[in-house]
Design a protein around this motif. Structure first.
Motif, PDB file in Angstrom:
ATOM      1  N   LEU A 105      38.997  53.362  34.179  1.00  0.00           N
ATOM      2  CA  LEU A 105      39.395  52.103  34.626  1.00  0.00           C
ATOM      3  C   LEU A 105      38.565  51.565  35.718  1.00  0.00           C
ATOM      4  CD1 LEU A 105      41.621  50.047  34.377  1.00  0.00           C
ATOM      5  CD2 LEU A 105      42.797  50.944  36.338  1.00  0.00           C
ATOM      6  N   LEU A 106      38.208  52.699  36.699  1.00  0.00           N
ATOM      7  CA  LEU A 106      37.300  52.282  37.783  1.00  0.00           C
ATOM      8  C   LEU A 106      35.893  51.904  37.076  1.00  0.00           C
ATOM      9  CD1 LEU A 106      38.284  54.623  40.468  1.00  0.00           C
ATOM     10  CD2 LEU A 106      38.457  52.357  40.560  1.00  0.00           C
ATOM     11  N   TYR A 107      35.475  52.651  36.287  1.00  0.00           N
ATOM     12  CA  TYR A 107      34.223  52.490  35.688  1.00  0.00           C
ATOM     13  C   TYR A 107      33.982  51.126  34.800  1.00  0.00           C
ATOM     14  CZ  TYR A 107      29.852  53.207  33.014  1.00  0.00           C
ATOM     15  OH  TYR A 107      28.740  53.360  32.265  1.00  0.00           O
ATOM     16  N   MET A 108      35.289  50.830  34.254  1.00  0.00           N
ATOM     17  CA  MET A 108      35.338  49.453  33.555  1.00  0.00           C
ATOM     18  C   MET A 108      35.050  48.462  34.537  1.00  0.00           C
ATOM     19  SD  MET A 108      38.138  47.884  31.347  1.00  0.00           S
ATOM     20  CE  MET A 108      39.315  47.243  32.726  1.00  0.00           C
ATOM     21  N   VAL A 109      36.050  48.560  35.700  1.00  0.00           N
ATOM     22  CA  VAL A 109      35.900  47.254  36.609  1.00  0.00           C
ATOM     23  C   VAL A 109      34.534  47.465  37.214  1.00  0.00           C
ATOM     24  CG1 VAL A 109      36.483  46.902  39.120  1.00  0.00           C
ATOM     25  CG2 VAL A 109      38.362  47.689  37.323  1.00  0.00           C
ATOM     26  N   TYR A 110      33.702  48.424  37.572  1.00  0.00           N
ATOM     27  CA  TYR A 110      32.411  48.479  37.937  1.00  0.00           C
ATOM     28  C   TYR A 110      31.660  47.534  36.956  1.00  0.00           C
ATOM     29  CZ  TYR A 110      27.651  50.006  38.290  1.00  0.00           C
ATOM     30  OH  TYR A 110      26.231  50.019  38.568  1.00  0.00           O
ATOM     31  N   LEU A 111      31.548  47.943  35.493  1.00  0.00           N
ATOM     32  CA  LEU A 111      30.822  47.291  34.542  1.00  0.00           C
ATOM     33  C   LEU A 111      31.201  45.881  34.264  1.00  0.00           C
ATOM     34  CD1 LEU A 111      30.932  49.941  31.647  1.00  0.00           C
ATOM     35  CD2 LEU A 111      28.986  49.431  33.187  1.00  0.00           C
ATOM     36  N   THR A 112      32.438  45.391  34.353  1.00  0.00           N
ATOM     37  CA  THR A 112      32.652  44.104  34.303  1.00  0.00           C
ATOM     38  C   THR A 112      32.493  42.976  35.509  1.00  0.00           C
ATOM     39  OG1 THR A 112      34.832  44.413  34.803  1.00  0.00           O
ATOM     40  CG2 THR A 112      34.261  44.519  32.695  1.00  0.00           C
ATOM     41  N   LEU A 113      32.707  43.655  36.688  1.00  0.00           N
ATOM     42  CA  LEU A 113      32.674  43.001  38.072  1.00  0.00           C
ATOM     43  C   LEU A 113      31.473  43.259  38.828  1.00  0.00           C
ATOM     44  CD1 LEU A 113      36.227  43.086  39.037  1.00  0.00           C
ATOM     45  CD2 LEU A 113      35.268  41.237  37.793  1.00  0.00           C
ATOM     46  N   LEU A 114      31.247  44.358  39.033  1.00  0.00           N
ATOM     47  CA  LEU A 114      30.221  44.823  39.921  1.00  0.00           C
ATOM     48  C   LEU A 114      28.846  44.743  39.491  1.00  0.00           C
ATOM     49  CD1 LEU A 114      31.968  47.624  42.001  1.00  0.00           C
ATOM     50  CD2 LEU A 114      31.759  45.244  42.655  1.00  0.00           C
ATOM     51  N   GLU A 115      28.662  45.077  38.141  1.00  0.00           N
ATOM     52  CA  GLU A 115      27.382  45.355  37.686  1.00  0.00           C
ATOM     53  C   GLU A 115      26.491  43.890  37.559  1.00  0.00           C
ATOM     54  OE1 GLU A 115      24.891  47.808  34.189  1.00  0.00           O
ATOM     55  OE2 GLU A 115      26.876  46.636  33.724  1.00  0.00           O
ATOM     56  N   PRO A 116      27.219  42.956  36.929  1.00  0.00           N
ATOM     57  CA  PRO A 116      26.409  41.609  37.113  1.00  0.00           C
ATOM     58  C   PRO A 116      26.199  41.289  38.438  1.00  0.00           C
ATOM     59  CG  PRO A 116      28.501  41.665  35.517  1.00  0.00           C
ATOM     60  CD  PRO A 116      28.550  42.812  36.244  1.00  0.00           C
ATOM     61  N   MET A 117      27.026  41.459  39.487  1.00  0.00           N
ATOM     62  CA  MET A 117      26.561  41.051  40.792  1.00  0.00           C
ATOM     63  C   MET A 117      25.425  41.650  41.399  1.00  0.00           C
ATOM     64  SD  MET A 117      30.397  40.378  42.628  1.00  0.00           S
ATOM     65  CE  MET A 117      30.389  41.717  43.234  1.00  0.00           C
TER      66      MET A 117
END
Length: 187
Positions: A105-117
């Motif tokens: 779940l944390l990895y999914m949040v990273y991929l969807t929110l943090l990686e684009p930023m």
């Protein structure tokens, strides 16, 4: 530094959990008797926390639904089984499952929110827009390798991963183009 601390906390937590689990709980052992219908008495399931030697109808079935000489006939029809489970193993398995689920779940949040930023900060907003506009070109994401080779602040392994990810995206884009535009399935 934080990850080492988290690993230590997790190890201590698992050690404490396993030390509590080693003692047998009274709910970990039981005797289960399944008694079918007998005369005008409907079938019942009886469960009792007793030892293996006491796992029989006389010790488990309480209150006894029949009186006197019918007790023996009733007990002969009952099937009693001794059951033992390891609640510690069950707890550890559930904790591991929930931990892995939380990490995913944390990895999914990273991929969807943090990686684009992070990509916007590293590569600039204009290059992301340019990459998105290149979808119609023959080689989408063609400038990604040039951008990656120019970033000296990132480690070499991360560049390789990013390059593999861009190559995979290029292949997916080509497959989409073939299926939806040309109506041809790649083999």
């Amino acid at each position: 530094m934080k990850s080492v601390f988290l690993v230590e906390v997790l190890c201590v937590f698992c050690f404490v959990l396993l030390s509590q689990v080693t003692a047998k709980n009274s709910e970990d052992i039981r005797c289960k008797c399944i008694c079918p219908p007998y005369r005008d008495i409907e079938g019942q399931i009886y469960k009792q926390n007793v030892s293996l030697k006491d796992c029989n109808c006389l010790h488990v079935v309480e209150p006894m639904p029949v009186d006197g000489k019918d007790v023996e006939a009733y007990c002969l029809r009952c099937e009693c089984k001794y059951e033992e489970r390891s609640s510690g193993t069950i707890k550890v398995t559930i904790i591991m499952y929930l931990s892995i689920l939380g990490l995913l779940l944390l990895y999914m949040v990273y991929l969807t929110l943090l990686e684009p930023m992070l990509k916007r900060r590293l590569f600039g907003h204009s290059q992301l827009i340019q990459s998105d506009d290149d979808v119609g070109d023959q080689q989408p994401f063609a400038n990604a390798h040039n951008v990656l080779s120019r970033s000296h602040s990132r480690p070499n392994m991360l560049n390789k991963v990013e390059h593999a990810q861009q190559r995979w995206r290029r292949q997916v884009q080509e497959q989409r183009k073939s299926v939806f535009d040309r109506h041809v399935v790649l083999s």
